[in-house]
Scaffold this active site. Structure first.
Site, PDB file in Angstrom:
ATOM      1  N   SER A   1       5.401   2.837 -11.363  1.00 56.67           N
ATOM      2  CA  SER A   1       4.477   3.267 -12.417  1.00 56.67           C
ATOM      3  C   SER A   1       4.872   2.897 -13.843  1.00 56.67           C
ATOM      4  CB  SER A   1       4.250   4.782 -12.334  1.00 56.67           C
ATOM      5  OG  SER A   1       3.374   5.089 -11.285  1.00 56.67           O
TER       6      SER A   1
ATOM      7  N   SER B   1       1.020   4.085 -12.833  1.00 53.89           N
ATOM      8  CA  SER B   1       0.249   5.136 -13.463  1.00 53.89           C
ATOM      9  C   SER B   1       0.447   5.249 -14.978  1.00 53.89           C
ATOM     10  CB  SER B   1       0.639   6.477 -12.826  1.00 53.89           C
ATOM     11  OG  SER B   1       2.000   6.790 -13.109  1.00 53.89           O
TER      12      SER B   1
ATOM     13  N   LYS C   1       3.895   9.730 -22.417  1.00 51.69           N
ATOM     14  CA  LYS C   1       2.978   9.821 -21.285  1.00 51.69           C
ATOM     15  C   LYS C   1       2.633  11.301 -21.109  1.00 51.69           C
ATOM     16  CE  LYS C   1       2.716   8.456 -16.357  1.00 51.69           C
ATOM     17  NZ  LYS C   1       3.440   7.836 -15.225  1.00 51.69           N
TER      18      LYS C   1
END
Lengths: 491, 498
Positions: free
Chosen positions: A175, A151, A76
């Site tokens: 997330s 997210s 990420k």
């Protein structure tokens, strides 16, 4: 719908037998990532990846690798990496090159994994739909018009599409788990403090926790073992008392079957979800494997979302104060004064959702509001923690839905931030309590994946992963993939 | 309170001011002498090229996290023990939020509601020389900010973040101080103590210690406090005194003209000899303090605290008292000897070895002090050891050598130290052994008298002035090895005979 067995376990076996090389796997992953139309990646690091793959192949040849050596993966874009930019999904950090690797990055590098690139995400991890990214929305793997969740949306889609068998995520209020549920993959938010936050760009420090998003609970168990561990560079990092993690790293994880007592929340809370039938089916499957369910009371659950948004925004408002255009990050052109520099650099560099949370957080920390918001929220957080502690004196784990509904359409909640925040209803409680929670796919509703969540007391990752491994032995939802050009089907 | 003023009071500004009383509290910022920063491993050394002593934590880069320096904690506890303060077993680091270019994270990590050191006190001497206790409210740990440099690049402000993250102990006094002189005295005491217990190098010119003064005035006899102003960033004893003096005068003038004191931050300008307003304090400062989620509460055990307490050296005021009562030294000498830890330690070792406290005190305060001063050395770097110097003093005391020879020997030993067993050989080699009556001193004196018949005649006429000259001639002839007292006696005896 098709099925794939693109798990790390399968790939590791193929690598060790010499059926495929890490360089080959990496090339295919890179090609798939280049051709990706879902906008999973913010940046790709082809040369870096191939260099790592060559090193991994050498290690495998010398039988010096571990369970993860040579496996392509993605980070990420919230984890700082020396080899590429780290944007955190923001214009503010569009060109930011960190001079250091996050501890998670270093640990997985050391394990011989191959990082092909950095995945898309909501700006500064603030969002539940991956629509707040400066680098554009990420599309749902099953239906292009839907959001993948957020997210860690880019990571979940990259795994769901089969580009990589694993990507890192971070979870502040859901997330990792919410996009995992939306995309039909397995995601673990571990116990707070078990994975170092060093080099992981902060959103809300007391809640932020890194974790793995993978295909199966078995893979996730191994990934967790290699990602976790005490780090002196993170003061909130914790030393684990047991040697489970070490044994997984050296001998691998084998799920033991021991009957567990699982709590299900009583009251109307489960009536709020759209996929009650799928959830109930999953419950019965787990029950038929020998586990028992009892009703438990989690009275402060309904307060979780407001408490979460007060605390997370408060912390975020000061964590993001460092982005002032002075030393790094976006700087406005021709500032007329220091005030002008701050206002325009931040005004231009941050997106709408980030600004909303900075403003909310600044407000709740201000004189005259601090006691009514921040202090009160901390007290309720404590109560939620106590509720869980009381419940775990009666049960080994708690089962909850991961989300209230399936993925929603892109843009459908644009004007309704509060409904967007309600997405986190089932994920936020474990975040507030700092306890581990795992989301696993449990079927499809209206042709979109849905997930269930297993929550355990602090440091009980083993327990919830065992229940999940067993469930995944008896089901194949986690292996069900969209009918697309996913790679490496042959494994 | 309506106060009646006599004609005299109205005429005399001085007496008018007697009706007012100043109430002063000081916040002293002490830079702790740790080798690395409070939350990072970067060097804490002063004077490095700009921005050299910084790392990702000091620069506030994304993903960087603070890790508390245990040495800074230990020093804070040491200070707390030295002022007999409560040490809090649990203290909490908070974020103090404000934007400023020299504050990389946009917040300063400090301690707000739960400081590491609680209530304590320090004793000072007031203007009349009487002991006065100044209460200390608290002392807390925090990080220093960087520096904006305005004169390096034309039309621009440059940043030097070397100071960012330097550990600070902020010591907050009670409003117990009543005059500018007392404030300066208090600042000095903190300075001496911090240096003495080794938590600060005490270098004011390098900013190692700075203070903010909260000043208000009220009518004498009034119990409530007047509105206060805060004078920021004062970095010398002289400036503290002057800044507060000026501010007291200003406030009295404002009030006597029927004006009102506005709560504000003021700056002392030594060049213009004035304090002036920096910014109004009313509602502008909301620092939005809250516990830093990157740092766990700091927990100290009683055992850890007691260990630090037990390792604390005997403190200056205790030593001062001991030197007066046990060694019979003057209060001036005692103070001189106890301000500097190394000096005091040297003196104590010297006295222990020589058993001559007064002579030791004189030598440490004069000969040794000036030698070290000339060489730019501290007492811990003395080229002569206390034990060797003790042997010199013992020989002066028992008459083996004269005071003058003692100084010669001292200088020689500073250049080339001697083994204690070889001291007497060195004395003989250098011809410094004192010549007494039995050693032919009388012959030398007679010789001198013979050589100077005019002076002898004058002496016989009762002109005592020439006695010094004659003694000096003897000293010259003997290269200072004669005992001047004996020389004196011999001459006096000769005169009587004449």
């Amino acid at each position: 719908m098709t099925q794939t067995q693109y798990t790390i376990k399968a790939l590791t076996e193929a690598l060790s037998k010499g059926e495929v090389s890490s360089v080959e796997l990496t090339r295919e992953a890179l090609k798939a990532a280049r051709d990706d139309s879902n906008n999973c990646f913010i940046s790709l690091s082809e040369e870096h990846a191939l260099r790592q793959a060559q090193d991994a192949d050498l290690q495998i040849k010398q039988k010096a690798g571990c369970f993860l050596t040579g496996i392509p993966m993605a980070h990420k874009d919230i984890f700082c990496t020396k080899h590429s930019t780290t944007t955190c999904g923001s214009k503010m950090l569009k060109n930011f090159a960190a001079p250091y690797d996050a501890t998670v990055v270093k640990k997985l590098d050391d394990a011989g994994m191959v990082c092909i690139g950095k995945t898309n995400m909501d700006e500064f991890a603030m969002g539940s739909s991956n629509e707040s990214s400066f680098f554009g929305v990420v599309h749902h793997p099953w239906d292009f018009d839907y959001v993948p969740g957020g997210s860690s949306g880019g990571s979940a889609v990259a795994v769901a599409k089969g580009y990589v068998p694993f990507a890192t995520g971070t979870d502040t209020g859901g997330s990792i788990r919410q996009p995992s549920a939306f995309c039909g993959v397995t995601g673990l938010k571990p116990t707070y403090g078990s994975i170092s936050r060093f080099g992981m760009i902060a959103f809300a420090s007391s809640l932020d926790q890194a974790g793995p998003i993978g295909v199966s609970a078995l893979d996730v168990a191994h990934l967790f073992a290699f990602m976790s561990g005490f780090d002196k560079r993170d003061s909130t990092s914790a030393k684990r008392q047991d040697n489970w993690v070490d044994s997984v790293k050296s001998e691998g994880f084998t799920a033991q079957h021991t009957p567990k007592k699982i709590g299900l929340p009583s009251g109307p809370i489960l009536n709020m979800i759209s996929y009650q039938k799928e959830f109930e089916t999953a419950r019965r499957q787990i029950e038929s494997a020998g586990h028992s369910f009892i009703e438990v009371d989690l009275p402060n659950l309904e307060h979780s979302v407001p408490v979460y948004y007060v605390l997370a925004s408060a912390e975020a408002s000061t964590n993001l104060a460092r982005y002032d255009g002075v030393r790094f990050g976006h700087r406005c052109s021709e500032p007329k004064s220091i005030e002008d520099l701050y206002k325009r650099s931040r005004g231009e560099g941050f997106g709408e959702e980030v600004k909303r949370r900075i403003l909310t957080g600044t407000y709740t920390l201000s004189v005259g509001y601090f006691d009514d918001y921040y202090v009160k929220a901390q007290k309720i957080r404590r109560k939620i923690f106590d509720d869980f502690a009381a419940t775990f004196s009666k049960v080994d784990a708690i089962m909850l839905p991961t989300t209230p509904d399936t993925a929603f359409k892109l843009g459908s909640l644009d004007d309704d931030p509060v409904s967007m925040y309600q997405q986190d209803l089932f994920t936020v409680p474990a975040s507030l309590a700092g306890i581990p929670a795992l989301s696993i796919p449990c079927g499809f509703h209206n042709d979109l994946p849905v997930g269930l969540q297993l929550i355990g007391p602090a440091n009980s990752e083993k327990t919830i992963l065992e229940i999940a491994c067993e469930y995944q032995k008896n089901t194949s939802w986690h292996l069900t993939r969209p009918n697309s050009n996913y790679v490496l089907e042959r494994f | 309170m309506a106060s009646y003023k006599t004609e005299l009071e109205l005429r005399s500004g001085e007496i008018l001011k007697m009706a007012w009383e100043a109430v002063i509290g000081l916040e002293v910022h002490v830079q702790l002498a740790t080798s690395s920063k409070i939350f990072s491993g970067a060097s804490n050394e002063y004077g490095a090229p700009p921005n050299e002593n910084t790392c990702e934590i000091d620069l506030g880069l994304p993903g960087a996290l603070p890790v508390l320096n245990e040495k800074a904690v230990e020093m804070a506890v040491r200070f707390g023990c030295a002022i007999s303060a409560e040490i809090n077993e649990i203290s909490i680091f908070d974020r103090k939020n404000y934007f400023y270019p020299d504050l990389p994270k946009g917040y300063q990590i400090s301690q707000f509601e739960n400081p590491i050191v609680g209530k304590g006190s320090i004793t000072i001497e007031d203007e009349a020389g009487a002991k006065k206790i100044i209460g200390i409210t608290r002392a807390h740990l925090e990080e220093d900010a960087g520096k904006s440099v305005h004169d390096l690049v034309e039309d621009r402000t440059a940043l030097d973040l070397n100071r960012t993250g330097t550990p600070l102990l902020e010591i907050v006094s009670e409003p117990d101080i009543r005059s500018a002189q007392e404030a300066s005295e208090y600042f000095k005491q903190i300075h001496n103590l911090a240096k003495f217990i080794g938590i600060c190098d005490g270098n004011l010119a390098e900013g190692s210690m700075r203070c903010d003064a909260n000043v208000s005035v009220r009518q004498r006899g009034e119990s409530s406090l007047g509105e206060r102003t805060e004078i920021k960033n004062i970095n010398s004893f002289k400036f503290v005194e002057r800044a507060i003096e000026l501010e007291i005068e200003r406030q009295i003038d404002v009030l006597e003209d029927g004006g009102e004191i506005i709560r504000e931050t003021r700056l002392f300008d030594p060049d213009k000899d004035e304090t002036r307003s920096m910014r109004s304090k009313e509602l502008s400062d909301d620092y939005r303090y809250f516990p830093d989620p990157d740092l766990l509460p700091l927990v100290l055990s009683q055992a850890e605290i007691e260990k630090i307490r037990s390792e604390l050296p005997e403190l200056p005021q205790q030593r001062e008292r001991k030197y007066q009562t046990k060694f019979g030294l003057s209060s001036y000498d005692s103070k001189q000897l106890s301000v500097d830890r190394n000096k005091s330690d040297f003196f104590e070792k010297l006295t222990e070895a020589s058993r001559l406290p007064k002579l030791s005190a004189n030598w440490v305060n004069s000969n040794l002090s000036s030698l070290l001063n000339d060489k730019g050395l501290g007492f811990d770097q003395s080229p002569i050891s206390p034990s060797l110097l003790a042997e010199v003093l013992i020989r002066i005391d028992n008459g083996t050598i004269s005071s003058t020879s003692g100084k010669t020997l001292f200088r020689a030993f500073c250049e080339t130290p001697s083994e204690i067993s070889e001291i007497d050989d060195r004395i003989d080699e250098m011809g410094l052994r004192q010549i007494g009556g039995t050693d032919g001193l009388k012959d030398i004196v007679l010789e001198i008298l013979k050589e100077h018949p005019n002076q002898l005649a004058e002496l016989l006429d009762g002109k005592q002035k020439v006695l010094g000259f004659l003694v000096g001639q003897v000293m010259k002839k003997t290269n200072g090895t004669a005992n001047p007292k004996e020389v004196n006696e011999i001459i006096q005896n000769e005169i009587k005979k004449e």
